[in-house]
Design an enzyme around this catalytic site. Structure first.
Site, PDB file in Angstrom:
ATOM      1  N   TYR A 275       0.841  -1.203   0.000  1.00 36.21           N
ATOM      2  CA  TYR A 275       0.000   0.000   0.000  1.00 36.21           C
ATOM      3  C   TYR A 275       0.876   1.254   0.000  1.00 36.21           C
ATOM      4  O   TYR A 275       0.573   2.238  -0.674  1.00 36.21           O
ATOM      5  CB  TYR A 275      -0.942  -0.017   1.212  1.00 36.21           C
ATOM      6  CG  TYR A 275      -2.001  -1.105   1.111  1.00 36.21           C
ATOM      7  CD1 TYR A 275      -3.086  -0.956   0.249  1.00 36.21           C
ATOM      8  CD2 TYR A 275      -1.911  -2.275   1.856  1.00 36.21           C
ATOM      9  CE1 TYR A 275      -4.046  -1.944   0.138  1.00 36.21           C
ATOM     10  CE2 TYR A 275      -2.870  -3.271   1.753  1.00 36.21           C
ATOM     11  CZ  TYR A 275      -3.942  -3.106   0.890  1.00 36.21           C
ATOM     12  OH  TYR A 275      -4.879  -4.096   0.768  1.00 36.21           O
TER      13      TYR A 275
ATOM     14  N   ASN B  31     -12.307  -0.204  -5.429  1.00 36.46           N
ATOM     15  CA  ASN B  31     -12.007  -0.321  -6.858  1.00 36.46           C
ATOM     16  C   ASN B  31     -13.253  -0.827  -7.611  1.00 36.46           C
ATOM     17  O   ASN B  31     -13.717  -1.936  -7.351  1.00 36.46           O
ATOM     18  CB  ASN B  31     -10.843  -1.302  -7.025  1.00 36.46           C
ATOM     19  CG  ASN B  31     -10.521  -1.600  -8.470  1.00 36.46           C
ATOM     20  OD1 ASN B  31     -10.976  -0.907  -9.364  1.00 36.46           O
ATOM     21  ND2 ASN B  31      -9.722  -2.642  -8.688  1.00 36.46           N
TER      22      ASN B  31
ATOM     23  N   CYS C  58      -6.159  -4.434  -8.133  1.00 35.99           N
ATOM     24  CA  CYS C  58      -5.979  -4.103  -6.721  1.00 35.99           C
ATOM     25  C   CYS C  58      -5.572  -5.336  -5.909  1.00 35.99           C
ATOM     26  O   CYS C  58      -5.069  -5.201  -4.794  1.00 35.99           O
ATOM     27  CB  CYS C  58      -7.249  -3.474  -6.149  1.00 35.99           C
ATOM     28  SG  CYS C  58      -8.714  -4.496  -6.304  1.00 35.99           S
ATOM     29  N   HIS C  59      -5.780  -6.533  -6.496  1.00 40.07           N
ATOM     30  CA  HIS C  59      -5.389  -7.750  -5.764  1.00 40.07           C
ATOM     31  C   HIS C  59      -3.873  -7.875  -5.632  1.00 40.07           C
ATOM     32  O   HIS C  59      -3.388  -8.695  -4.875  1.00 40.07           O
ATOM     33  CB  HIS C  59      -5.964  -8.996  -6.463  1.00 40.07           C
ATOM     34  CG  HIS C  59      -5.518  -9.157  -7.890  1.00 40.07           C
ATOM     35  ND1 HIS C  59      -6.145  -8.519  -8.932  1.00 40.07           N
ATOM     36  CD2 HIS C  59      -4.499  -9.875  -8.447  1.00 40.07           C
ATOM     37  CE1 HIS C  59      -5.542  -8.853 -10.080  1.00 40.07           C
ATOM     38  NE2 HIS C  59      -4.533  -9.665  -9.811  1.00 40.07           N
TER      39      HIS C  59
ATOM     40  N   GLU D  55      -1.393 -15.987 -10.922  1.00 39.52           N
ATOM     41  CA  GLU D  55      -0.372 -15.177 -11.591  1.00 39.52           C
ATOM     42  C   GLU D  55       1.037 -15.631 -11.221  1.00 39.52           C
ATOM     43  O   GLU D  55       2.025 -15.087 -11.724  1.00 39.52           O
ATOM     44  CB  GLU D  55      -0.564 -13.697 -11.224  1.00 39.52           C
ATOM     45  CG  GLU D  55      -1.903 -13.150 -11.707  1.00 39.52           C
ATOM     46  CD  GLU D  55      -2.059 -11.649 -11.450  1.00 39.52           C
ATOM     47  OE1 GLU D  55      -1.093 -11.012 -10.957  1.00 39.52           O
ATOM     48  OE2 GLU D  55      -3.147 -11.120 -11.743  1.00 39.52           O
TER      49      GLU D  55
END
Lengths: 197, 168
Positions: free
Chosen positions: A135, A158, A166-167, A193
């Site tokens: 963050y 979001n 945002c993840h 990912e």
């Protein structure tokens, strides 16, 4: 038998008329918000688009009726279930969840991203596929290094989760932090990912 | 910000009623589908500016009336032959098919009065505004229409005027 029973149309007849209305509304520039749902490994997602582009992705836990009501209030009540406008988005999401896509090309409508939250949300795609940021790092990216809490709020609100990543934003101590789709969904996306979470 | 219902919910809630009305007025064919489509497209256009508290169903039935008049005008211009409809009931055929055929034999005013009031739920005062004449004349036209449908043996005797709610 009464009149109402005798004249009841079949569901397929109404479905065909609905499909025709979707097309006519789009042709007449009256389809302000088109939406559909999509089943994914992280649950059912609601996808909504204006003529500009994809405007909202929502998780089921946000309450799909509630999300649609918010869209009607904030954008326009001319809302129809009309999948055609979301074909490209659905295809790209399918590819992403199948591991064949790393970023999204569909046009976005950012009209739900306002103020500083909007600036943060616009900077989120800088955190690339397979990587994460804290963050605090995102606050620095957005030009307000002290605004760590505001970045947390921006991620939590979001309007385009998954597509706007945002993840990929984690707490400085390495913990996952919150997620609009729930921490299980956040962990699943990061695992997909191949990011070290 | 107003909490206006999604248009999707308007279609889901009232789509069947509007289709019944269009079919009763025009016959259960492509013309009725055209009128339905034009009704909801017109409604979608006007929807954001609709005054709060509008009776959505009554509004849609009124729009359906106007669009069905348009469709009939188009039909007259094309002068397409209209399929002949039997004027006598025939035995044990599908009662639904018979009902559309029987509706088609009604005089225009009776057919519309039945459609707008009994299928569309419009009060007689509103029906009268669409058809001209007094609310009492509209009530009579609907009653005469229902009586003629009964002579076809299509409606049980207890199919009174209250086949559905919405008589305000």
């Amino acid at each position: 038998m009464n009149l109402t029973d005798l004249t009841a149309p079949g569901p397929h007849e109404l479905a065909a008329l609905h499909a025709r209305l979707e097309q006519a509304a789009a042709d007449a520039d009256l389809l302000d918000v088109a939406y559909r749902t999509l089943d994914t490994p992280v649950g059912t997602l609601l996808l909504a688009a204006t003529p500009v582009g994809l405007v909202r992705v929502a998780y089921e836990r946000e309450g799909l009726d509630e999300v649609l009501a918010q869209l009607a209030a904030r954008l326009s009540p001319r809302v129809l279930r009309a999948p055609a406008r979301l074909d490209d988005t659905a295809r790209e999401l399918d590819e992403y969840f199948a591991g064949r896509r790393r970023e999204f090309d569909v046009p976005l409508d950012r009209s739900l991203s306002t103020g500083f939250r909007g600036e943060v949300q616009r900077s989120l795609p800088l955190v690339g596929f397979g990587t994460t940021a804290t963050y605090a790092q995102v606050a620095a990216l957005a030009g307000r290094p002290a605004a760590v809490r505001a970045v947390g709020t921006a991620c939590a609100t979001n309007p385009l989760p998954v597509v706007v990543p945002c993840h990929r934003v984690l707490r400085s101590d390495g913990a996952l932090g919150g997620y609009v789709g729930g921490t299980d969904a956040k962990a699943a996306l990061l695992a997909l990912e191949g990011a070290a979470a | 910000m107003s909490t206006r219902q999604l248009f999707e919910d308007v279609v889901a809630t009232h789509g069947a009623t509007v289709l019944r009305v269009c079919r009763a007025v025009l016959g259960p064919h492509a013309d009725a589908d055209d009128a339905w489509s034009e009704t909801f497209l017109s409604a979608l256009r006007a929807y954001p500016d609709l005054p709060a508290g509008t009776n959505i169903e009554a509004w849609l039935v009124t729009v359906a009336h106007r669009r069905s008049v348009d469709v009939l005008r188009g039909r007259a211009r094309r002068a397409a032959p209209v399929a002949a409809v039997p004027d006598t009931p025939h035995g044990d055929a599908d009662p639904e098919v018979d009902l559309w055929a029987a509706l088609a034999t009604l005089p225009d005013k009776q057919r519309r009065a039945v459609a707008y009031h009994h299928l569309g739920g419009l009060p007689y005062a509103d029906v009268a505004e669409l058809l001209g004449g007094t609310p009492e004349a509209a009530r009579r036209a609907a009653a005469d229409g229902i009586a003629r449908l009964r002579t076809h043996g299509l409606l049980a005797d207890d199919t009174s005027t209250d086949t559905r709610g919405g008589h305000r």
